[in-house]
Design an enzyme around this catalytic site. Structure first.
Site, PDB file in Angstrom:
ATOM      1  CG  ASP A 155      65.506  41.979  46.181  1.00  0.00           C
ATOM      2  OD1 ASP A 155      66.337  41.117  46.541  1.00  0.00           O
ATOM      3  OD2 ASP A 155      65.725  43.205  46.245  1.00  0.00           O
ATOM      4  CD  GLU A 225      69.579  34.243  43.013  1.00  0.00           C
ATOM      5  OE1 GLU A 225      70.783  34.190  43.321  1.00  0.00           O
ATOM      6  OE2 GLU A 225      69.176  34.869  42.023  1.00  0.00           O
ATOM      7  CD1 TRP A 226      69.950  39.228  47.024  1.00  0.00           C
ATOM      8  CD2 TRP A 226      69.414  38.274  48.974  1.00  0.00           C
ATOM      9  NE1 TRP A 226      68.859  39.896  47.517  1.00  0.00           N
ATOM     10  CE2 TRP A 226      68.512  39.338  48.722  1.00  0.00           C
ATOM     11  CE3 TRP A 226      69.270  37.534  50.158  1.00  0.00           C
ATOM     12  CZ2 TRP A 226      67.473  39.659  49.596  1.00  0.00           C
ATOM     13  CZ3 TRP A 226      68.246  37.873  51.025  1.00  0.00           C
ATOM     14  CH2 TRP A 226      67.362  38.919  50.748  1.00  0.00           C
ATOM     15  N   GLY A 227      72.516  34.711  45.288  1.00  0.00           N
ATOM     16  CA  GLY A 227      73.351  33.515  45.238  1.00  0.00           C
ATOM     17  C   GLY A 227      72.868  32.383  46.111  1.00  0.00           C
ATOM     18  CD  GLN A 228      71.375  33.019  50.464  1.00  0.00           C
ATOM     19  OE1 GLN A 228      71.373  31.922  50.998  1.00  0.00           O
ATOM     20  NE2 GLN A 228      72.199  33.989  50.837  1.00  0.00           N
ATOM     21  CB  ALA A 229      68.577  28.080  47.089  1.00  0.00           C
ATOM     22  CG  ASP A 247      72.230  44.230  47.832  1.00  0.00           C
ATOM     23  OD1 ASP A 247      71.872  43.307  47.071  1.00  0.00           O
ATOM     24  OD2 ASP A 247      71.432  44.890  48.519  1.00  0.00           O
TER      25      ASP A 247
END
EC number: 3.2.1.22
Length: 447
Positions: A155, A225-229, A247
Site C-alpha cells: 500500500d 499506490e492508487w495510480g499516483q506518480a 479505493d
C-alpha cells in the site's frame, strides 16, 4: 507446489516485454492476472486465522479453486500495532488473531493447494496505523519468505515528508475536481517531459521489488499506490500489477467511475503486467444483481486481477454464479493472448469521452480459448435501454466480413451468462438491458 529461485536469477528478473521492461518471475508467477480472495472488503480490520481459513476452505468447497482462484490474501491489521520486535526488527503477528503465527496459517492454506498473501505499505505505517515496511524492506521480504508468503499487496500509506514526491500527478478520480480526465485544481504539476521513474514514489516501490527478488521464494508483487506518480510508466517494471485509482466501494457510481478511468489504460495490459482497478465488490453492499454482473464482466474483460472481497461462507448462489462464470474466466486466463478486451464504441457518449457516470459501453476482445470474440454491451443509464452490437463495428470481426465481400453472413453467438447458443445471428444482435446491466456474448465462427 511452491516455486523457489536462487539469488543468481535476481539479476535476470527484468525481461523485455511489449517494448518495455516487465517484472518476469520464475514459474510464470504473475504472467496471468491474479485470481484470489482478500479480507479487506468483507472484514476490514476484523480479521483472524479462523475467518481466513473459513474463506480458504470455501474457495475449495465452492469450486472456486477448480476455476483458478488460488490466493488467500490477508490485508491490513494482522500484526502487533505497538511496533517491531526490538531485537530482530521483524514485524510481529498479532498472537490473539493468529495464535500459530502467519506461518501456521500459511501451512494450512498450502495444505489445501492454495497460496497465501500478506499486506504491508511503502511507508512507516499501514493505512490502519500498523508497522509498515519503508526502511525495512529486506528484513520484511525475508520474513515473508520464511513464513511461506506467495503474494504481497503493498500500500501507499504512512509516507514521511522526506519521501514525498516533488510533483503531484493527476489521478482524475471523482471528488478531485477532475474535468474530462484532467485535474485543473492540481497546483503542483510536473513539468512537461518529467520522468516519473525518478520520483520518490517509484523508488519506494522499487526498494521492495528488489528485496522480494533477492529472497529464495517467488512472491507476486501487487502495487497499491492508487495510480499516483504516473505508475503506468513504471509499474510493469516494478510489480506484477499496479493500482490505477483510489479505493473501490460497493456502489455503482464508484464502480462506473473506476471502469471509466481504467478503460483508457488498456494499452498497458498484457502478459506479466496488469493495471489494477481494485478488488471485487461482488456480493457486497446494495449493488443490484445487474450491477454485480457488469462489475465482474468489465473487470474480467479488462484482465484486471480478480480478487474476491466478500464473505464466502454466506455468499448467495446468484453472486457465486457470477464469480464462477467459466467463459469470462477462460477469457481472463487466456494462455496465448495476453491483451484484454477494449472499448470499440462508447455508446452513450461520443468515442473517447471521459465520463465517470457513463464508461464505454461496447467492448470486444480476441480469445484463443473461446472459439470466438468476447463482446460486451453495457447499459450505463438509470433506466432499461436497448443495446445493439453491429458486427461490422467489432474490430475482431472486420477481417472475416471483409473476406466475404458483399455476401451477407452471420456468426454463431453464445450468451455468456446462460451458456445458451443463440444461433446464427446476422448483421447485429440487440438486447434489452436493465439499468447498469451488461450483455456478454461470444461471437464465434461465421455461418
Amino acid at each position: 507446489m511452491t516455486t523457489f529461485f536462487s539469488l543468481t536469477t535476481a539479476a535476470a528478473v527484468l525481461t523485455l516485454a511489449r517494448g518495455s521492461n516487465a517484472l518476469v518471475r520464475p514459474g510464470n508467477v504473475g504472467k496471468l492476472p491474479a485470481l484470489g480472495w482478500n479480507t479487506w472488503n468483507a472484514f476490514g480490520c476484523d480479521i483472524d486465522a479462523t475467518k481466513i481459513m473459513t474463506a480458504a476452505n470455501e474457495v475449495v468447497n465452492l469450486g472456486l479453486k477448480d476455476l483458478g482462484y488460488e490466493y488467500i490474501n490477508i490485508d491490513d491489521c494482522w500484526s502487533v500495532k505497538s511496533g517491531r520486535d526490538a531485537s530482530t526488527q521483524r514485524i510481529i503477528p498479532d498472537p490473539d488473531k493468529f495464535p500459530d503465527g502467519i506461518s501456521g496459517v500459511a501451512d494450512q492454506i498450502h495444505d489445501l493447494g492454495l497460496k497465501i498473501g500478506i499486506y504491508s505499505s511503502a511507508g512507516l505505517t499501514t493505512c490502519a496505523g500498523y508497522p509498515a515496511s519503508l526502511g525495512y524492506e529486506d528484513i520484511d521480504a525475508q520474513t515473508f519468505a520464511e513464513w511461506g508468503i506467495d503474494y504481497l499487496k503493498y500500500d501507499n500509506c504512512g509516507v514521511p515528508s522526506n519521501w514525498t514526491d516533488t510533483y503531484t500527478y493527476c489521478v482524475p478520480d471523482p471528488g478531485s475536481k477532475a474535468t474530462n480526465g484532467t485535474c485543473p485544481d492540481n497546483k503542483n504539476p510536473a513539468p512537461a517531459g518529467y520522468d516519473w521513474r525518478t520520483s520518490l514514489t517509484a523508488e519506494r516501490y522499487r526498494r521492495m521489488r528488489d528485496a522480494l527478488v533477492s529472497v529464495d521464494r517467488t512472491i507476486l508483487y501487487s502495487l497499491c499506490e492508487w495510480g499516483q506518480a504516473n505508475v503506468n510508466d513504471w509499474g510493469n517494471e516494478t510489480g506484477n500489477s499496479w493500482r490505477t485509482t483510489g479505493d473501490i466501494t460497493p456502489s455503482w457510481p464508484r464502480i462506473a467511475a473506476i471502469a471509466n478511468e481504467n478503460s483508457f489504460l488498456m494499452n498497458h495490459v498484457d502478459f506479466w503486467g496488469y493495471p489494477d482497478p481494485d478488488m471485487l465488490e461482488v456480493g457486497n453492499g446494495n449493488l443490484t444483481l445487474a450491477e454485480n454482473r457488469a462489475h465482474f464482466a468489465l473487470w474480467a474483460a479488462m484482465k484486471s486481477p480478480l480478487i474476491i472481497g466478500t464473505a464466502l461462507d454466506s455468499i448467495s448462489q446468484d453472486h457465486l454464479a457470477i464469480l464462477s462464470n467459466k467463459i469470462l474466466l477462460k477469457f481472463h486466463q487466456d494462455p496465448v493472448i495476453g491483451r484484454p478486451a477494449q472499448p470499440y464504441k462508447w455508446g452513450y457518449n461520443p468515442d473517447w469521452t471521459f465520463d465517470p457516470a457513463h464508461p464505454a459501453e461496447y467492448w470486444s476482445g480476441a480469445s484463443s480459448v473461446l472459439g470466438g470474440t468476447l463482446v460486451l454491451m453495457l447499459n450505463s443509464e438509470d433506466t432499461t435501454q436497448r443495446r445493439t452490437a453491429v458486427w461490422k463495428e467489432v474490430p475482431e470481426l472486420k477481417d472475416v466480413l471483409g473476406r466475404q465481400g458483399k455476401r451477407r453472413i452471420g456468426f454463431r453467438v453464445t450468451d455468456v451468462w446462460t451458456g445458451k447458443d443463440l444461433g446464427c445471428v446476422r448483421d447485429h444482435y440487440s438486447v434489452e438491458l436493465e439499468s447498469h446491466d451488461v450483455a456478454a456474448l461470444v461471437v464465434g465462427r461465421a455461418c
